[in-house]
Design a protein around this motif. Structure first.
Motif, PDB file in Angstrom:
ATOM      1  N   GLY A 166      41.609 -36.214 -57.808  1.00  0.00           N
ATOM      2  CA  GLY A 166      41.241 -35.961 -56.381  1.00  0.00           C
ATOM      3  C   GLY A 166      41.195 -37.307 -55.625  1.00  0.00           C
ATOM      4  N   ILE A 167      40.478 -38.184 -56.403  1.00  0.00           N
ATOM      5  CA  ILE A 167      40.277 -39.389 -55.886  1.00  0.00           C
ATOM      6  C   ILE A 167      41.426 -40.126 -55.755  1.00  0.00           C
ATOM      7  CG2 ILE A 167      39.374 -41.813 -56.527  1.00  0.00           C
ATOM      8  CD1 ILE A 167      36.935 -40.280 -57.771  1.00  0.00           C
ATOM      9  N   ILE A 168      42.437 -40.103 -56.604  1.00  0.00           N
ATOM     10  CA  ILE A 168      43.704 -40.543 -56.424  1.00  0.00           C
ATOM     11  C   ILE A 168      44.477 -39.992 -55.188  1.00  0.00           C
ATOM     12  CG2 ILE A 168      46.055 -40.858 -57.399  1.00  0.00           C
ATOM     13  CD1 ILE A 168      44.674 -40.398 -60.122  1.00  0.00           C
ATOM     14  N   ALA A 169      44.220 -38.700 -55.026  1.00  0.00           N
ATOM     15  CA  ALA A 169      44.906 -38.050 -53.799  1.00  0.00           C
ATOM     16  C   ALA A 169      44.315 -38.614 -52.588  1.00  0.00           C
ATOM     17  CB  ALA A 169      44.701 -36.494 -53.997  1.00  0.00           C
ATOM     18  N   VAL A 170      43.113 -38.711 -52.747  1.00  0.00           N
ATOM     19  CA  VAL A 170      42.312 -39.192 -51.357  1.00  0.00           C
ATOM     20  C   VAL A 170      42.822 -40.552 -50.999  1.00  0.00           C
ATOM     21  CG1 VAL A 170      39.956 -40.021 -50.660  1.00  0.00           C
ATOM     22  CG2 VAL A 170      40.158 -37.809 -51.334  1.00  0.00           C
ATOM     23  N   LEU A 171      42.707 -41.575 -52.258  1.00  0.00           N
ATOM     24  CA  LEU A 171      42.852 -42.867 -51.979  1.00  0.00           C
ATOM     25  C   LEU A 171      44.511 -42.991 -51.406  1.00  0.00           C
ATOM     26  CD1 LEU A 171      41.126 -44.545 -54.635  1.00  0.00           C
ATOM     27  CD2 LEU A 171      40.183 -44.258 -52.444  1.00  0.00           C
ATOM     28  N   LEU A 172      45.312 -42.183 -51.734  1.00  0.00           N
ATOM     29  CA  LEU A 172      46.787 -42.379 -51.368  1.00  0.00           C
ATOM     30  C   LEU A 172      46.627 -41.882 -49.820  1.00  0.00           C
ATOM     31  CD1 LEU A 172      48.765 -40.758 -54.401  1.00  0.00           C
ATOM     32  CD2 LEU A 172      48.614 -43.198 -53.518  1.00  0.00           C
ATOM     33  N   THR A 173      46.100 -41.079 -49.507  1.00  0.00           N
ATOM     34  CA  THR A 173      46.383 -40.618 -48.040  1.00  0.00           C
ATOM     35  C   THR A 173      45.369 -41.335 -47.055  1.00  0.00           C
ATOM     36  OG1 THR A 173      44.510 -39.076 -48.180  1.00  0.00           O
ATOM     37  CG2 THR A 173      46.653 -38.112 -48.857  1.00  0.00           C
ATOM     38  N   VAL A 174      44.549 -42.194 -47.419  1.00  0.00           N
ATOM     39  CA  VAL A 174      43.630 -42.887 -46.577  1.00  0.00           C
ATOM     40  C   VAL A 174      44.317 -43.697 -45.179  1.00  0.00           C
ATOM     41  CG1 VAL A 174      43.358 -45.224 -47.516  1.00  0.00           C
ATOM     42  CG2 VAL A 174      41.119 -43.967 -46.609  1.00  0.00           C
ATOM     43  N   ALA A 176      32.477 -38.274 -41.228  1.00  0.00           N
ATOM     44  CA  ALA A 176      32.866 -39.287 -42.276  1.00  0.00           C
ATOM     45  C   ALA A 176      34.127 -39.068 -42.585  1.00  0.00           C
ATOM     46  CB  ALA A 176      31.807 -38.535 -43.500  1.00  0.00           C
ATOM     47  N   ILE A 177      34.671 -37.892 -42.577  1.00  0.00           N
ATOM     48  CA  ILE A 177      36.214 -37.850 -42.926  1.00  0.00           C
ATOM     49  C   ILE A 177      36.978 -38.569 -41.872  1.00  0.00           C
ATOM     50  CG2 ILE A 177      37.871 -36.116 -43.306  1.00  0.00           C
ATOM     51  CD1 ILE A 177      35.756 -34.226 -44.460  1.00  0.00           C
ATOM     52  N   GLN A 178      36.650 -38.352 -40.525  1.00  0.00           N
ATOM     53  CA  GLN A 178      37.313 -39.038 -39.463  1.00  0.00           C
ATOM     54  C   GLN A 178      37.440 -40.529 -39.652  1.00  0.00           C
ATOM     55  OE1 GLN A 178      35.793 -38.705 -35.694  1.00  0.00           O
ATOM     56  NE2 GLN A 178      36.720 -36.584 -35.493  1.00  0.00           N
ATOM     57  N   VAL A 210      42.793 -33.172 -45.072  1.00  0.00           N
ATOM     58  CA  VAL A 210      42.839 -33.526 -43.738  1.00  0.00           C
ATOM     59  C   VAL A 210      43.043 -34.849 -43.077  1.00  0.00           C
ATOM     60  CG1 VAL A 210      40.800 -33.994 -42.128  1.00  0.00           C
ATOM     61  CG2 VAL A 210      40.708 -31.764 -43.230  1.00  0.00           C
ATOM     62  N   GLN A 211      42.790 -35.856 -44.012  1.00  0.00           N
ATOM     63  CA  GLN A 211      43.330 -37.402 -43.649  1.00  0.00           C
ATOM     64  C   GLN A 211      44.828 -37.380 -43.708  1.00  0.00           C
ATOM     65  OE1 GLN A 211      41.563 -39.433 -46.999  1.00  0.00           O
ATOM     66  NE2 GLN A 211      39.943 -40.323 -45.525  1.00  0.00           N
ATOM     67  N   HIS A 212      45.466 -36.305 -44.371  1.00  0.00           N
ATOM     68  CA  HIS A 212      46.961 -36.494 -44.113  1.00  0.00           C
ATOM     69  C   HIS A 212      47.435 -36.055 -42.741  1.00  0.00           C
ATOM     70  CE1 HIS A 212      51.117 -36.615 -45.153  1.00  0.00           C
ATOM     71  NE2 HIS A 212      51.317 -35.482 -44.936  1.00  0.00           N
ATOM     72  N   TRP A 213      46.864 -34.831 -42.438  1.00  0.00           N
ATOM     73  CA  TRP A 213      47.104 -34.137 -41.202  1.00  0.00           C
ATOM     74  C   TRP A 213      46.474 -34.622 -40.113  1.00  0.00           C
ATOM     75  CZ3 TRP A 213      51.910 -32.489 -41.990  1.00  0.00           C
ATOM     76  CH2 TRP A 213      52.105 -31.564 -43.025  1.00  0.00           C
ATOM     77  N   GLY A 214      45.070 -35.075 -40.389  1.00  0.00           N
ATOM     78  CA  GLY A 214      44.327 -35.775 -39.071  1.00  0.00           C
ATOM     79  C   GLY A 214      43.821 -34.594 -38.534  1.00  0.00           C
ATOM     80  N   THR A 215      43.587 -33.370 -38.851  1.00  0.00           N
ATOM     81  CA  THR A 215      43.028 -32.652 -37.917  1.00  0.00           C
ATOM     82  C   THR A 215      42.236 -31.431 -38.958  1.00  0.00           C
ATOM     83  OG1 THR A 215      43.021 -30.472 -36.494  1.00  0.00           O
ATOM     84  CG2 THR A 215      44.949 -31.060 -37.972  1.00  0.00           C
TER      85      THR A 215
END
Lengths: 496, 238, 621, 118, 297
Positions: free
Chosen positions: E289-297, C408-410, E150-155
């Motif tokens: 948190g939602i703002i942070a997540v949407l920024l990094t998507v 999901a996160i990927q 994780v979305q920012h760093w991708g791992t």
């Protein structure tokens, strides 16, 4: 034994009906035995006709009086007629046996006569090849139906008969006007010749004539607004007669409707008639199912369910494709078997427990286990559960109607059959898990055997429907394929 | 108030339906010769059935099946009425005796009406009318007796078997046709035995039409008088 | 493979349960019925395991020609996987049933639904799918009918609506493509979508109908209303099969629409994309997410053990739907693994609740308490189930949930992933609540004579407990199996370690380190003086003694504060909405009947006149 | 929308049918309904007969003097014979039902004869 | 396949973590006291307490599960610790990733609850309920913070995360991840059970909540578990947001920094009731948190 002996199908019930007044003195039971004997004989003749038609593959054309059509009246016993005359005869035979227990009101000799003539009327309607003869046999069926509905001589029975007479009277009069118009414009009454001349008739006349014919038969075939008489008639008639109503009297009306509609397929305004029939059929299914939802009387509930299934058949027949008609015929066979079983069992409970109200059915599982089991199988089959017979035909009807672009109608029909599942399963629950008053009723052997035979038939068709499907397919093409119909009838080159 | 609205609505609907039917009928202009099968009948009725009256020939011979059906319809009517109005013990509802004129008149006229009825259905193939009108006249004879006398009842023990016998007779004639001429309701008298071919237009002609019409006449007569009887009697309540 | 010839594999798996079910119903003697039933459930398991390598490499196909239709079945790796899970839970159910129900009726209909589900998994054309789908629904319905009419009717109406919408969709597919077989229907449909032969709205309706049909069975939120009633009001050991496997039929349906019919892929593409994700699958993902949240919140607040387990089962299936909706390799692999682990731990849970209800006869939390000593083996099984459901590392539950997290996160679906976090926390909460209310705390006096669960039930539990641990420690086994039918890009380093592009999980090393940690903690524990065992009632309660009547316990309303926090949302309930809808339709039916069939001949003749008027108006125009 | 000109006989027969239907739709008493039903039937029979009439020809009794060319179409007359009898039969049945109804309900007003409904 | 060097590292780190953990607890109590202008106990006080508790002659047990609870909790904390890349020692972090560690950090609570529940004491049950509810409440923002990261760093691999942060600078420097840091910090308070969210133990109300029944060596076990947990969580925090550490000292300083932030927040805020805590967590932290997540998507 050439084909003409098929006319025994009509002569036998007639001569035995006329014979009944002579043996009136022997008392009720003797007459019922006589009735069973005659229906058995009729079943034999029908079986013989069925065998000859299906082995030779060619329809039997009975020419009354030796005159070739269109001069004389011909009985066209094709694949459909042979099959259905056999069903009519078998159902009547079963109901004759059922009449032993269920019909106790007094003039049993008159009951036997009316019983035979109802069978005759339905056979005639299915077999005839002449529209006026169709009118006469339709009248025979209707008037016997009026008499039999009122046979119990209670207030309700008379009321139901009165409604049936008024509506049936109007319907048949307009049917006759339709015949007058068609005869006036073509000059012939034979169906095959009419099919040939259909294209050349003056469009307004054929539009009015055909819609009147359809209107007259729709009253008989219980389509939506015109079937107001049906629930009362089914409820008030004696139990075996109700089973005969739903098993083949309505079917004969439906067959005649389908036969006439497909005969005039070249006439102008034909597709509007089909669209109207589809709408009326869908409304029938919808209205009947919803009216059955909160019924207190089980017999009336099953009457509504039978009307809705008839609506489904009408939908299949009027969808306008070969597949639809074949599916419709297959549903006719299945519906006849299931409804005979249902009305047989409900009637028997009504006789033994006294009344067909839903409260008499609670705890039936322990009170009359065999009847309860047969009723459950019939109910499950009617709902369309797989491994039972109606499942197959219902699936085909839905697919055929969607294929012809009637997706909305199929949706409405499916929504209605959800409602059907609800009230049937409520019945099953009351029967098996409802309160039980403790006393067990002995069930009669002959009816048990009939019920079991029907249950086995349902399961047989359900598990392996192939043989019955091929029957339905050939019968369906017999109705749909008008050119083959014309080719089969040995028309005399009459006329200018 | 509602009934006025209802009546006007009914009139409007019926006018539209009437207009529509009239439009249909306009397509079938009155009085034109559109005969197709009719012309065939008119040309060969004498040769094929030996009857002068084309209508009765069609009714009995060409479209005999219709008549068979139609006799059954009448039989159903009488059985139905009998079944519905059946009572264990019945007696006449009439209270007042007919006047002297009626009583003596009916006694005198009874045999002549019967004779006239039999004349109609015997000469069915020659003169207009046939089994049904003849039977009806016979029934009127019994009706007059009912009106005249308070306690008169038709002899049930005779009429019902007679009715059955007449019906069976008709079907038997048909079955004999099947046996001899291999077609149900085949006119074996005219077609195979060629009786009465010589005296066309006189009594002994017309194949089996007179036989059938006598049977129908008897049957209709007994049935209609049976219906009259069930209507004019009521239950004896102990 | 020589033992069972290939031609008999499919019919045996399909029809042996039904045949033995009927036999068990006929020979209704005590031990005869049980043995027949267990044999009926065991046959599919043995046949499938024997046919493993044949099915995983190639396919075993089988056709029944019933004249009206040709029913076509295929056993390939995908159907083998689902059928095997079904068979495994089926055998556990059989063991459970042999101790909890003494009736031929239950055996007949449970085994009938077994056949139905097997048929759904093996079907290869739409009509056999529909036929076995109806059979499965009918079998499970009859099980509920015996115990509670209202719930059973609610269940039957919803699932029949689902089934009929599927029939409509099948009809529409047949109308356009003319065939009923998956593969051919998908090819022609793909061509049609490309050439524009079929309108987008048509494709959307087909998709919506399929979504509705499979959503009902999988219990997606607006359609989940039947689940608590149907799962609760039932013989609990049958519910292990009902919720463990029958809900997978719904999931299998989603898989059919997503993968088995490749061209429907085309349909999803034809439906356009919604900022980067296929609209179709995006919808499914959000449906799953909503199901997870709503069902888990409802599960936490339940007072009845069966309702809690039912809502939790709906929630867990919501995970699977969510993962399918995310639609990237890892997530779908996770979904398939979760299908296996959910069937295992949920089946185990239901068998445990069967044992509890069988022994104590109680179903509400406030009546339970302190059963840990009385039923130690069941308690151990409950611990395994709890660990697995909550997703604690050494258990199978964790492995599948971990894959779903990764996927999901990927796939850059952040909010959907957020709901997974919330869902797993809620799962943890209601599972601990179950542990506390049933096993620990003061034992009510009437439960003192409770005996351990009967042997067959325990056997059933072990059958389901072992895979939980085995697949927990060795997730590679399951993932290798899944990779055979889906190209999920989860690489299987070895049977105990799996890794996705963004993370690895070496189950063996985690377990080993856990054991080492426990050993160290154990040493510290032993180092201290030995402890004196005292009775449960002797606790520090600032003075007042704990007696029978004055037994302070908060088993009831365990999560009252959460309910207060959520009271704004709890006002709306889907259940009441459907109830009102049902009454509305019944009143409409009454109105229609009273209005139309009002008994007056005149109005009937008016209906005739109206029809004539319609004909006339059409004729005149 | 031209007004269709139809022969006088058609007009008469058609109006009989319409009057009969009007009676059924409006009248409350059962006997009046049955009477209007038989009016409809007579109207229909008249229509059936008038369809077969050919102007300037006489009855189809082919005695001396009347050949096939001088006779009217015989088929409608044969059909009407049956239709009349059917009308009689229906009316007889209807009347006997009306008798039983009066016996059981004590009234002939169709508003009150409504036990079977819903 | 045993490479002995890894085992030795693990044991060394374990002992180091234990000691540092106790010292952190001591610092925590000392700092709180200092803020409240009292001297407070010496830093090594917790070590003395644990040894005293262990030395007690005999203690009370409510059955097997009561003993198993604390042991399980400590075991899982140790496991969690061994999977975090402590400074330059990779330990076992190669074969587990962020999600596994996040889960392992939360599982000890189950151990404590197992013990508390089996003790049959209503106060402990209340403590369990509050602990669970806090966990449920804080899980959503916690998840969102992790997702943003994780979305920012991708791992997901922690070692890779540390390496990336060494190259491109700490996570805090990235604006979106700064928001995630704030959210994670609030959640961190609840993880440690410190002041605004210490409803779990709530000393005044329900006398130490779940731990009410614990005495003697069970209490000692729980103290050691708390120490290890403290060390592991601060290290996890450092790894995620402060780019891990090249050597132990660097890690120690970052852990102290995190600890002091927590202590300052703890000493200021009064205690939230449980539904206030739930409402709070689902309002502000989730939105950020939602703002942070949407920024990094």
């Amino acid at each position: 034994m050439n084909g003409q002996y098929a006319s025994l199908l009509v002569a036998l019930p007639l001569i035995s009906a006329f014979f009944v007044p002579l043996i009136k003195g022997l008392g009720g039971r003797a007459i019922k035995y006589y009735l069973t004997l005659i229906t058995a004989l009729q079943a034999g003749v029908a079986a013989w006709v069925f065998k000859t038609v299906y082995t030779t593959g060619k329809p039997i054309i009975v020419m009354a009086g030796g005159w070739r059509p269109p001069v004389g009246i011909d009985l066209y016993i094709g694949h459909f007629a042979a099959l259905f005359v056999l069903i009519v005869a078998l159902v009547s035979f079963f109901m004759a046996i059922f009449s032993f227990d269920s019909v106790s009101t007094e003039p049993t000799d008159k009951y036997a006569m009316l019983f035979l003539l109802l069978m005759l009327g339905a056979t005639g309607m299915i077999a005839t090849g002449d529209i006026f003869n169709l009118f006469v046999f339709m009248e025979i069926t209707s008037i016997t139906a009026y008499a039999l509905t009122a046979y119990n001589k209670t207030g309700e029975a008379a009321e139901a008969a009165m409604k049936y007479i008024v509506l049936g009277g109007i319907g048949s009069s307009f049917f006759l006007i339709g015949i007058t118009l068609i005869y006036g414009s073509t000059g012939t009454l034979n169906m095959a010749q009419l099919a040939q001349l259909a294209g050349s008739i003056n469009p307004t006349v054929i539009k009015v004539g055909l819609s009147l014919l359809v209107f007259g038969l729709a009253v008989e075939a219980e389509l939506f607004p015109l079937n107001a008489w049906a629930p009362d008639a089914y409820q008030a008639a004696p139990h075996p007669v109700t089973a005969m109503f739903s098993a083949f009297v309505v079917k004969a009306g439906l067959y005649a409707l389908a036969r006439l509609v497909y005969l005039f397929s070249h006439a102008a305004g034909w597709d509007f008639i089909l669209k109207l029939l589809v709408i009326m059929a869908t409304l029938t299914v919808f209205a009947a199912e919803f009216s059955a939802l909160r019924q207190r009387d089980v017999k009336r509930m099953i009457a509504y369910s039978s009307i809705s299934q008839v609506g489904l058949i009408a939908l299949a027949l009027s969808v306008g494709s070969q597949l639809g008609v074949q599916a419709g015929v297959f549903h006719m066979i299945n519906h006849a078997v299931v409804k005979t079983l249902l009305f047989l069992t409900v009637g028997y409970v009504g006789v033994k427990v006294g009344g067909t109200g839903i409260e008499n059915f609670s705890g039936l599982g322990r009170k009359m286990p065999l009847t309860a089991f047969a009723l459950t199988v019939g109910a499950l089959a009617a709902v369309g559960i797989p491994l039972f017979n109606i499942f197959w035909s219902k699936v085909w009807i839905i697919i055929a109607s969607i294929e012809q672009g009637y997706a909305w109608e199929a949706g409405v029909v499916l929504a209605a059959s959800v409602v059907e599942a609800v009230y049937y399963l409520r019945l099953i629950h009351t029967m098996w898990f409802g309160g039980w008053d403790g006393m067990r009723i002995r069930e009669s052997l002959p009816l048990g055997t009939i019920a079991l035979f029907l249950v086995l038939l349902i399961l047989a068709i359900g598990v392996y429907p192939n043989p019955f499907w091929t029957l339905a397919k050939s019968a369906g093409t017999d109705i749909f394929n008008v050119s083959r119909y014309i080719a089969n009838v040995p028309l005399m080159g009459v006329g200018p | 108030m509602v009934s006025v609205l209802k009546r006007s609505l009914a009139i409007i609907t019926l006018l539209i339906i009437g207009y529509w039917l009239a439009q249909g009928l306009a397509g079938v202009p009155f009085g034109q010769d559109r005969m197709l099968v009719g012309k065939y009948y008119l040309e060969n009725v004498k040769a094929q059935t030996g009857a002068v009256n084309a209508v009765t020939a069609i009714v009995v011979n060409y479209r005999g099946f219709d008549t068979l059906g139609e006799v059954t319809v009448l039989f159903i009517a009488s059985t139905g009425v009998g079944a519905l109005l059946w009572r264990r013990k019945k007696r006449r509802t009439a209270k007042t005796e007919g006047s002297v004129v009626l009583r003596t008149g009916s006694e005198l006229l009874f045999p002549f009406i019967l004779m006239f009825g039999t004349y109609i259905f015997i000469h069915g193939h020659l003169t207009p009318g046939g089994g049904f009108p003849g039977g009806a006249t016979i029934a009127t004879a019994f009706l007059i007796l009912y009106m005249a006398f308070v306690d008169y009842e038709i002899p049930h023990r005779l009429f019902e078997p007679l009715e059955g016998l007449a019906g069976m007779g008709y079907v038997l004639v048909g079955l004999i046709g099947l046996a001899i001429g291999s077609y149900f309701l085949f006119d074996w008298i005219w077609q195979t035995w060629h009786w009465g071919a010589a005296n066309l237009g006189r009594l002994f002609s017309g194949g089996f039409i007179p036989i059938i019409y006598t049977l129908i006449g008897l049957k209709v007569g007994t049935e209609l008088s049976g219906i009259v009887d069930s209507m004019l009697t009521e239950e004896v309540r102990e | 493979m020589t033992l069972v010839p290939e031609a008999y594999v499919v019919p045996l798996t399909l029809f042996s349960p039904l045949v033995f079910g009927v036999l068990a119903w006929l020979f209704d003697r005590d031990w005869v019925r049980e043995t027949l039933g267990v044999i009926g459930a065991a046959v599919p398991l043995t046949v499938l395991s024997l046919a493993y390598e044949k099915a995983s490499s190639g396919t075993i196909s089988y056709t029944i020609d019933t004249g009206v239709f040709k029913l076509h079945f295929v056993l390939n790796s995908l159907s083998w996987y689902f059928a095997f899970i079904g068979a495994l839970v089926g055998i556990a159910m059989a063991f459970g049933l042999s101790s909890t129900s003494r009736r031929g009726y239950d055996w007949l209909f449970s085994l009938m639904s077994f056949t139905g589900v097997m048929g759904v998994f093996l079907a290869r054309d739409f009509v056999s799918l529909f036929l076995f789908w109806e059979l499965m629904t009918f079998g499970s319905f009859m099980m509920v009918l015996r115990r509670n009419r209202h719930e059973s009717l609610k269940y039957f109406v919803l699932s029949v609506i689902g089934a009929y919408s599927m029939l409509l969709a099948i009809g529409m597919v047949y109308a356009k493509t003319g065939t009923l077989d998956y593969a051919m229907a998908s090819q022609t449909l793909l061509l049609l979508t490309k050439m524009g032969g079929v309108s987008k709205a048509y494709v959307d309706t087909i998709f919506a109908l399929f979504l509705l049909a499979f959503g009902v069975k999988a219990g997606v939120v607006p359609l989940h209303v039947w689940a608590p009633g149907a799962y609760g009001e039932n013989d609990q050991s049958y519910t292990s099969f009902f919720s463990g496997v029958l809900s997978k039929a719904g999931v299998y349906g989603f898989i059919i629409t997503l993968f088995v019919m490749p061209s429907l892929y085309g349909i999803y593409f034809a439906m356009g994309t919604f900022h980067g994700h296929l609209t179709g699958t995006y919808l499914i993902a959000w449906a799953g997410a909503v199901t997870v949240v709503v069902a888990s919140f409802l599960a936490v607040l339940q007072e009845d053990i069966r309702k809690l387990l039912a809502y939790s089962s709906v929630g867990q299936v919501g995970y699977i739907i969510l993962a399918l909706g995310v639609f990237n390799g890892v997530a779908v692999g996770g979904a398939m693994f979760h299908v296996l682990s959910h069937a295992m731990f949920k089946g185990l849970f239901w068998l445990i609740s069967a044992a509890l209800i069988l022994r104590t006869g109680k179903t509400r939390f406030e009546d339970f308490g302190g059963l840990a000593e009385k039923m130690p083996v069941t308690f151990a099984m409950a611990l395994i189930a709890v660990l697995s459901l909550a997703g604690i590392p050494p258990m199978a539950g964790f492995a599948s949930k971990w894959l779903i997290y990764e996927g999901a996160i990927q796939a850059h679906m952040p909010l959907v992933a957020g709901t997974i976090f919330l869902g797993s926390a809620l799962a943890f909460a209601y599972v601990v609540r179950f542990l506390y209310a049933v096993w620990f705390g003061q034992r009510p006096s009437d439960l003192d004579d409770v005996r351990e669960a009967p042997l067959p039930l325990l056997v059933g539990m072990t059958v389901l407990a072992i895979p939980n641990i085995v697949f927990g420690i060795a997730p590679g086994l399951a993932v290798r199996l899944i990779n055979r039918f889906f190209n999920t890009n989860i690489t299987v380093n070895s049977y105990y370690s799996i890794s996705t592009p963004t993370g690895t999980y070496n189950a063996l090393s985690v377990t080993l380190v856990l054991i080492v940690g426990l050993a160290i903690a154990g040493l510290v524990y032993i180092y201290g003086a030995n402890a004196r065992k005292i009775k449960v009632t002797n606790t520090y309660q600032s003075g007042n003694p704990v007696t029978e009547e004055y037994n302070l316990v908060i088993r009831r309303n365990f999560y009252r504060p959460l309910a207060e926090a959520l009271d704004f949302w709890l006002k709306y309930s889907w259940d009441r909405f459907y109830e009102r809808l049902a009454n509305l339709s019944e009143d409409f039916a009454d109105w229609l009947r009273e209005g139309f069939y009002n008994g007056n001949v005149q109005s009937y003749s008016w209906y005739l006149a109206i029809i004539l008027l319609i004909l006339a108006i059409w004729g005149v125009l | 929308m031209s007004v269709p000109h139809i022969g006088l006989y058609y007009f008469g027969a058609l109006s009989l049918v319409l009057v009969g239907i009007y009676g059924v739709l409006v009248k409350k008493n059962l006997l009046k309904i049955l009477i209007s039903l038989s009016i409809v039937e007579t109207g229909v029979n008249l229509l059936l007969i008038s369809v077969g009439y050919i102007t300037g020809r006489s009855a189809p009794i082919l005695s001396e003097g009347i050949g096939p060319k001088q006779a009217v179409d015989p088929i409608p007359q044969a059909l009407v014979l049956t239709a009349i009898v059917i009308g009689v039969a229906t009316t007889a049945m209807a009347l006997s039902v009306a008798i039983t109804l009066y016996e059981k309900y004590g009234t002939l007003n169709i508003e009150e004869i409504r036990r079977l409904r819903g | 396949m045993f490479d002995w060097r890894l085992i030795l590292d693990a044991i060394g780190i374990l002992i180091y973590a234990l000691i540092v953990g106790f010292i952190f607890m001591g610092i925590e109590r000392k700092a709180m006291a200092r803020i409240q202008r009292r001297i407070g106990p010496p830093i090594y006080q917790p070590i003395i307490d644990t040894l005293k508790l262990l030395g007690k002659k005999e203690s009370v047990s409510h059955g097997f599960v009561y003993n198993f609870g604390p042991v399980f909790a400590l075991g899982v904390s140790i496991t969690a610790l061994l999977f975090i890349p402590i400074a330059n020692f990779q330990l076992f972090s190669s074969n587990a990733d962020l999600i596994v560690v996040a889960y392992l950090l939360e599982v000890p609570m189950l151990g404590i609850m197992l013990g508390a529940m089996s003790s049959g004491n209503p106060y402990s049950a209340l403590g369990v309920q509050r602990g669970l509810l806090t966990m449920v409440a804080m899980q959503l923002p916690y998840g969102l913070a992790i997702i943003a990261l994780v979305q920012h760093w991708g791992t997901f691999k922690l070692s890779q995360l540390v390496a990336l942060q060494q190259l491109q600078g700490w996570s805090i420097t990235v604006p979106a991840l700064a928001l995630a840091f704030i959210v994670f910090d609030i959640v961190f308070q609840a993880l440690l059970g410190l002041e605004p969210f210490d409803i779990i133990t709530a000393p005044a109300e329900i006398s130490m909540g779940p731990m009410v029944e614990y005495g003697g060596k069970h209490a000692a076990l729980l103290f050691t578990q708390h120490a290890v947990q403290l060390f592991a969580e601060t290290a996890f925090f450092a790894v995620l947001f402060f780019g891990g550490a090249s050597n132990l000292l660097d890690l120690f300083l970052k852990q102290l920094l995190v600890l002091f932030i927590a202590i300052f927040v703890a000493s200021i805020y009064p205690r939230f009731t449980i539904d206030q805590a739930a409402k709070f967590f689902w309002k502000w932290p989730t939105i950020i948190g939602i703002i942070a997540v949407l920024l990094t998507v």
